[in-house]
Design a protein around this motif. Structure first.
Motif, PDB file in Angstrom:
ATOM      1  N   ALA A 282     -47.138   1.821 -30.334  1.00 53.52           N
ATOM      2  CA  ALA A 282     -47.407   2.907 -31.503  1.00 53.52           C
ATOM      3  C   ALA A 282     -48.694   2.773 -32.063  1.00 53.52           C
ATOM      4  O   ALA A 282     -49.383   3.714 -32.447  1.00 53.52           O
ATOM      5  CB  ALA A 282     -46.179   2.746 -32.550  1.00 53.52           C
ATOM      6  N   LEU A 283     -49.460   1.714 -32.060  1.00 50.17           N
ATOM      7  CA  LEU A 283     -50.615   1.392 -32.890  1.00 50.17           C
ATOM      8  C   LEU A 283     -51.862   1.297 -32.111  1.00 50.17           C
ATOM      9  O   LEU A 283     -53.018   1.508 -32.817  1.00 50.17           O
ATOM     10  CB  LEU A 283     -50.369   0.232 -33.966  1.00 50.17           C
ATOM     11  N   PHE A 284     -51.787   0.967 -30.829  1.00 49.26           N
ATOM     12  CA  PHE A 284     -53.010   0.459 -30.199  1.00 49.26           C
ATOM     13  C   PHE A 284     -53.534   1.679 -29.279  1.00 49.26           C
ATOM     14  O   PHE A 284     -53.134   2.181 -28.634  1.00 49.26           O
ATOM     15  CB  PHE A 284     -52.998  -0.860 -29.333  1.00 49.26           C
ATOM     16  N   LEU A 285     -55.094   1.631 -29.717  1.00 49.61           N
ATOM     17  CA  LEU A 285     -55.804   2.420 -28.753  1.00 49.61           C
ATOM     18  C   LEU A 285     -56.508   1.622 -27.941  1.00 49.61           C
ATOM     19  O   LEU A 285     -56.774   0.573 -28.157  1.00 49.61           O
ATOM     20  CB  LEU A 285     -56.609   3.504 -29.433  1.00 49.61           C
ATOM     21  N   SER A 286     -57.302   1.954 -26.960  1.00 51.68           N
ATOM     22  CA  SER A 286     -58.175   0.980 -26.171  1.00 51.68           C
ATOM     23  C   SER A 286     -59.175   0.666 -27.072  1.00 51.68           C
ATOM     24  O   SER A 286     -59.358  -0.888 -26.999  1.00 51.68           O
ATOM     25  CB  SER A 286     -58.891   1.811 -24.818  1.00 51.68           C
ATOM     26  N   PHE A 287     -59.832   1.350 -27.962  1.00 51.58           N
ATOM     27  CA  PHE A 287     -60.778   0.617 -28.879  1.00 51.58           C
ATOM     28  C   PHE A 287     -60.367   0.917 -30.012  1.00 51.58           C
ATOM     29  O   PHE A 287     -60.309   2.097 -30.710  1.00 51.58           O
ATOM     30  CB  PHE A 287     -62.191   1.210 -28.592  1.00 51.58           C
TER      31      PHE A 287
ATOM     32  N   HIS B  84     -42.448   2.406 -23.670  1.00 52.73           N
ATOM     33  CA  HIS B  84     -43.121   3.578 -22.730  1.00 52.73           C
ATOM     34  C   HIS B  84     -42.942   4.701 -23.369  1.00 52.73           C
ATOM     35  O   HIS B  84     -43.749   5.736 -23.181  1.00 52.73           O
ATOM     36  CB  HIS B  84     -42.347   3.250 -21.535  1.00 52.73           C
ATOM     37  N   CYS B  85     -41.664   4.926 -23.839  1.00 53.89           N
ATOM     38  CA  CYS B  85     -41.478   6.434 -24.559  1.00 53.89           C
ATOM     39  C   CYS B  85     -42.442   6.802 -25.647  1.00 53.89           C
ATOM     40  O   CYS B  85     -43.097   7.838 -25.658  1.00 53.89           O
ATOM     41  CB  CYS B  85     -40.113   6.550 -25.171  1.00 53.89           C
ATOM     42  N   ILE B  86     -42.913   5.698 -26.555  1.00 51.49           N
ATOM     43  CA  ILE B  86     -44.029   5.717 -27.644  1.00 51.49           C
ATOM     44  C   ILE B  86     -45.170   6.152 -26.858  1.00 51.49           C
ATOM     45  O   ILE B  86     -45.919   7.145 -27.670  1.00 51.49           O
ATOM     46  CB  ILE B  86     -43.957   4.728 -28.583  1.00 51.49           C
ATOM     47  N   THR B  87     -45.662   5.741 -25.760  1.00 52.83           N
ATOM     48  CA  THR B  87     -46.958   6.141 -25.189  1.00 52.83           C
ATOM     49  C   THR B  87     -46.845   7.411 -24.695  1.00 52.83           C
ATOM     50  O   THR B  87     -47.924   8.212 -24.935  1.00 52.83           O
ATOM     51  CB  THR B  87     -47.109   4.971 -24.061  1.00 52.83           C
ATOM     52  N   LEU B  88     -45.833   7.758 -24.300  1.00 48.32           N
ATOM     53  CA  LEU B  88     -45.766   9.129 -23.672  1.00 48.32           C
ATOM     54  C   LEU B  88     -45.817  10.218 -24.677  1.00 48.32           C
ATOM     55  O   LEU B  88     -46.194  11.276 -24.764  1.00 48.32           O
ATOM     56  CB  LEU B  88     -44.376   9.413 -22.862  1.00 48.32           C
ATOM     57  N   ILE B  89     -44.943   9.942 -25.705  1.00 43.84           N
ATOM     58  CA  ILE B  89     -45.329  10.850 -27.170  1.00 43.84           C
ATOM     59  C   ILE B  89     -46.520  11.062 -27.659  1.00 43.84           C
ATOM     60  O   ILE B  89     -47.218  11.933 -27.942  1.00 43.84           O
ATOM     61  CB  ILE B  89     -44.193  10.097 -28.435  1.00 43.84           C
TER      62      ILE B  89
ATOM     63  N   PRO C  37     -57.133  12.866 -23.450  1.00 42.68           N
ATOM     64  CA  PRO C  37     -58.220  12.911 -24.053  1.00 42.68           C
ATOM     65  C   PRO C  37     -58.908  11.652 -24.964  1.00 42.68           C
ATOM     66  O   PRO C  37     -59.838  12.005 -25.493  1.00 42.68           O
ATOM     67  CB  PRO C  37     -57.621  14.053 -25.194  1.00 42.68           C
ATOM     68  N   ILE C  38     -58.177  10.653 -24.745  1.00 46.80           N
ATOM     69  CA  ILE C  38     -58.461   9.552 -25.556  1.00 46.80           C
ATOM     70  C   ILE C  38     -58.294   8.396 -24.803  1.00 46.80           C
ATOM     71  O   ILE C  38     -57.470   8.156 -23.944  1.00 46.80           O
ATOM     72  CB  ILE C  38     -57.782   9.459 -26.917  1.00 46.80           C
ATOM     73  N   SER C  39     -59.322   7.189 -24.801  1.00 48.19           N
ATOM     74  CA  SER C  39     -59.438   5.935 -24.235  1.00 48.19           C
ATOM     75  C   SER C  39     -58.146   5.185 -24.606  1.00 48.19           C
ATOM     76  O   SER C  39     -57.759   4.757 -25.739  1.00 48.19           O
ATOM     77  CB  SER C  39     -60.538   5.411 -24.269  1.00 48.19           C
ATOM     78  N   LEU C  40     -57.195   4.681 -23.471  1.00 49.27           N
ATOM     79  CA  LEU C  40     -56.079   3.878 -23.631  1.00 49.27           C
ATOM     80  C   LEU C  40     -56.053   2.600 -23.077  1.00 49.27           C
ATOM     81  O   LEU C  40     -56.767   2.409 -22.183  1.00 49.27           O
ATOM     82  CB  LEU C  40     -54.840   4.880 -23.458  1.00 49.27           C
ATOM     83  N   HIS C  41     -55.238   1.707 -23.484  1.00 48.09           N
ATOM     84  CA  HIS C  41     -55.068   0.273 -22.766  1.00 48.09           C
ATOM     85  C   HIS C  41     -54.408   0.732 -21.187  1.00 48.09           C
ATOM     86  O   HIS C  41     -53.988   1.783 -21.020  1.00 48.09           O
ATOM     87  CB  HIS C  41     -54.267  -0.547 -23.317  1.00 48.09           C
ATOM     88  N   SER C  42     -54.820  -0.034 -20.189  1.00 50.55           N
ATOM     89  CA  SER C  42     -54.511   0.168 -18.916  1.00 50.55           C
ATOM     90  C   SER C  42     -53.032   0.020 -18.810  1.00 50.55           C
ATOM     91  O   SER C  42     -52.192   1.100 -18.075  1.00 50.55           O
ATOM     92  CB  SER C  42     -54.866  -0.891 -18.046  1.00 50.55           C
ATOM     93  N   ASN C  43     -52.323  -0.511 -19.557  1.00 48.24           N
ATOM     94  CA  ASN C  43     -50.707  -0.580 -19.452  1.00 48.24           C
ATOM     95  C   ASN C  43     -50.172   0.764 -19.725  1.00 48.24           C
ATOM     96  O   ASN C  43     -49.172   1.246 -19.518  1.00 48.24           O
ATOM     97  CB  ASN C  43     -49.918  -1.852 -20.135  1.00 48.24           C
ATOM     98  N   HIS C  44     -50.611   1.262 -20.817  1.00 44.85           N
ATOM     99  CA  HIS C  44     -50.467   2.641 -21.401  1.00 44.85           C
ATOM    100  C   HIS C  44     -50.653   3.614 -20.224  1.00 44.85           C
ATOM    101  O   HIS C  44     -49.878   4.776 -20.314  1.00 44.85           O
ATOM    102  CB  HIS C  44     -51.017   3.299 -22.806  1.00 44.85           C
ATOM    103  N   CYS C  45     -51.943   3.624 -19.657  1.00 50.75           N
ATOM    104  CA  CYS C  45     -52.280   4.517 -18.600  1.00 50.75           C
ATOM    105  C   CYS C  45     -51.215   4.485 -17.462  1.00 50.75           C
ATOM    106  O   CYS C  45     -50.830   5.576 -17.050  1.00 50.75           O
ATOM    107  CB  CYS C  45     -53.714   4.302 -17.976  1.00 50.75           C
ATOM    108  N   ILE C  46     -50.777   3.445 -17.164  1.00 50.44           N
ATOM    109  CA  ILE C  46     -49.745   3.148 -16.009  1.00 50.44           C
ATOM    110  C   ILE C  46     -48.386   3.932 -16.529  1.00 50.44           C
ATOM    111  O   ILE C  46     -47.820   4.636 -15.691  1.00 50.44           O
ATOM    112  CB  ILE C  46     -49.409   1.551 -15.708  1.00 50.44           C
ATOM    113  N   THR C  47     -47.859   3.819 -17.666  1.00 50.64           N
ATOM    114  CA  THR C  47     -46.762   4.480 -18.055  1.00 50.64           C
ATOM    115  C   THR C  47     -46.864   6.097 -18.047  1.00 50.64           C
ATOM    116  O   THR C  47     -46.050   6.694 -17.395  1.00 50.64           O
ATOM    117  CB  THR C  47     -46.515   3.980 -19.485  1.00 50.64           C
ATOM    118  N   LEU C  48     -48.161   6.565 -18.432  1.00 47.23           N
ATOM    119  CA  LEU C  48     -48.476   8.037 -18.215  1.00 47.23           C
ATOM    120  C   LEU C  48     -48.542   8.446 -16.627  1.00 47.23           C
ATOM    121  O   LEU C  48     -47.916   9.482 -16.326  1.00 47.23           O
ATOM    122  CB  LEU C  48     -49.765   8.151 -18.965  1.00 47.23           C
ATOM    123  N   ILE C  49     -48.893   7.650 -15.875  1.00 50.09           N
ATOM    124  CA  ILE C  49     -48.856   7.821 -14.634  1.00 50.09           C
ATOM    125  C   ILE C  49     -47.764   7.822 -13.978  1.00 50.09           C
ATOM    126  O   ILE C  49     -47.189   9.154 -13.256  1.00 50.09           O
ATOM    127  CB  ILE C  49     -49.868   6.871 -13.595  1.00 50.09           C
ATOM    128  N   HIS C  50     -46.798   7.191 -14.146  1.00 50.61           N
ATOM    129  CA  HIS C  50     -45.364   7.039 -13.819  1.00 50.61           C
ATOM    130  C   HIS C  50     -44.659   8.171 -14.239  1.00 50.61           C
ATOM    131  O   HIS C  50     -44.051   9.071 -13.453  1.00 50.61           O
ATOM    132  CB  HIS C  50     -44.622   5.868 -14.171  1.00 50.61           C
TER     133      HIS C  50
END
Lengths: 200, 200
Positions: free
Chosen positions: B28-33, B171-176, A164-177
């Motif tokens: 843990a801290l970054f969103l896209s914007f 990567h775990c933090i992104t998933l959480i 539901p929220i805009s993320l950095h591309s590397n975080h998106c890749i982790t979620l896809i995997h």
């Protein structure tokens, strides 16, 4: 940027936000123990001074990559120091560079499921079970241009989102995997195993 | 490691895999914007030469942090150059350092839901809706010792996992975050908003 004239000590500044691509390479390829050998990463570089280069990381053959940004930055740097032509040139084991644009890159994926990430796309959790042999396409911090998006949609790309929220591309890749890992585990396959996932 | 004597040009080698912690801070801290202002990150440093330091990043007050590893490495370095005591010392806006161990850290979280990540834990997707004001505890590349795990369980920590395959802590933090973002969005709250999430 598209030359090897950048400093590994200043990936964000000297190299036109190369740090973002470095984190994408790492997120796409690393497991806690070992590497996702079934994943290829294509970086489409459209910056100056020589816009239109494609660097490909092949998980199956890759060597000398560690998870830190500087490590992927160094392999990108070595690739950019090669003289890129229309044909692949290998810079280090598992890393190739060639001249190319989005059109030629999409042509090389013909027959595969193209999946394009956009905030307003369909939730990946509804689609992950259906997509086979997928190629995921992610923009950088400036996003994808209107013209590029048109090419993607004409090539048949599905539009998905990862949350539901805009993320950095590397975080998106982790979620896809993670989503594909879960689907593979439910099917009784070994996640991170032999199936192919490509990211751009 | 626990001194400021490391090189930002060699975070994995000179600084005892400091690169892992740097990526955790960023995830843990970054969103896209912008930044997740509702998140605090506690790094428990148990390496030589002065084991037992806690660096805290407070999303609400944090400044001078960019998403690249070198940027968080630089703030960690500045904190470690301070003379740490039992009381908090501020090194840069939003970053504090103190002496402490796992016991004192857990004591500071009393009353909150402790959630400890382990590969064989309960799937976060089954639990995300239930946990309130959580503190997530993740080990580094060497994992958590038996004694540390005992302390965690005695403090009432729940054990969860984020997927079928072992992943890096960042990567775990992104998933959480994604899981909690989804829960908040379903509740009609704004993900990345005012609720508190802490990670260690």
């Amino acid at each position: 940027m598209t030359s090897g004239e950048f400093s590994l000590n200043d990936l964000p500044g000297s190299a036109g936000r190369m740090d973002i691509l470095c984190r994408c390479v790492s997120s796409a390829l690393f497991l806690s123990f070992g590497m996702r050998r079934d994943v290829n990463v294509h970086l489409l570089l459209l910056g100056e001074p020589e816009p239109g280069k494609i660097i490909r990381f092949e998980g199956l053959h890759l060597r000398y990559l560690n998870p830190d940004e500087r490590s992927s930055g160094s392999l990108i740097n070595k690739a950019l120091l090669k003289n890129a032509t229309e044909l692949d040139t290998r810079s280090t084991p598992g890393v190739w560079i060639r001249k190319g644009d989005l059109k030629s890159l999409l042509a090389s994926f013909e027959g595969r499921d193209l999946v394009y990430l956009r905030e307003d796309g369909k939730d990946i959790r509804e689609l992950a079970g259906e997509i086979r042999d997928p190629v995921f396409i992610l923009g950088d911090h400036t996003g994808v241009t209107e013209e590029e998006e048109k090419q993607l949609l004409e090539a048949g790309a599905k539009i998905i989102s990862v949350g539901p929220i805009s993320l950095h591309s590397n975080h998106c890749i982790t979620l896809i995997h993670n989503e594909l890992d879960r689907v593979e585990a439910e099917r009784g396959e070994i996640p991170g195993g032999a199936n192919s996932r490509a990211e751009n």
